[in-house]
Design an enzyme around this catalytic site. Sequence first.
Site, mmCIF file in Angstrom:
data_model
loop_
_atom_site.group_PDB
_atom_site.id
_atom_site.type_symbol
_atom_site.label_atom_id
_atom_site.label_comp_id
_atom_site.label_asym_id
_atom_site.label_seq_id
_atom_site.Cartn_x
_atom_site.Cartn_y
_atom_site.Cartn_z
ATOM 1 C CB ALA A 41 -19.140 26.254 40.831
ATOM 2 N N GLY A 46 -11.095 28.189 43.272
ATOM 3 C CA GLY A 46 -10.367 27.002 42.821
ATOM 4 C C GLY A 46 -10.585 26.718 41.342
ATOM 5 C CB CYS A 47 -13.635 26.439 39.284
ATOM 6 S SG CYS A 47 -14.346 25.029 40.172
ATOM 7 C CB THR A 48 -11.082 31.272 38.868
ATOM 8 O OG1 THR A 48 -12.500 31.507 38.868
ATOM 9 C CG2 THR A 48 -10.368 32.369 38.096
ATOM 10 C CB ALA A 51 -10.489 27.807 34.217
#
Length: 157
Positions: A41, A46-48, A51
Site C-alpha cells: 500500500a 514500510g512502503c514509503t 519506495a
Amino acid sequence: MPERLAPGDDAPDFRLQDSGGSDVGLQDFRGKKTVVYFYPAAATPGCTKQACDFRDSLATLQGAGYEVVGISPDPVEKLARFAAAEGLSFPLLSDPDHTVAEAYGAWGEKKNYGRSYEGLIRSTVVVGPDGKVMLAQYNVRATGHVAKLRRDLKLDV
C-alpha cells in the site's frame, strides 16, 4: 498459494496503468533489465521507506542497466499522490484486481497477529532483457531490501 517464480522462468507479461494514467507493460522494458517490485500500500511507513530506497538508488541501478517498476493494488489517484509526495520518478503501476501480483506469486496467504488473510506479499522479481526471471525474492523486508538487492545483483562490490 500461487506458484512463485524462479530464475529462468518466463516473466508473465502485463499492462497496467501508471500513476499518470498511461498504460505501461513489461514489453516496454524488453531489452533492459527490470526490477519489478510489489508492495502492499502506497503512503504507508514500510512502503514509503522501500519506495524512497529505490528512489535513492535509482541512479546506481540505472547506471548498471536496471529499470525499476513498482506495483501495488492501489488506485491510480493514490499512486499519483504518493509519487508526487515522495518525488518518485520510476513507474508506479496500479493492479487493483491483483491479477499481475497473482501471476508473479506475490499474492497469497499472510498472517498478522495470528489472523490469516489474503494479501500482497512484498516481493521483488528481476527480469532480464530476454523476458526471463533473473532473480525472485519473496517476503522481503521493506527496510534494507534495496541494499540487499544491490548486493545480490553485485552492484555494491
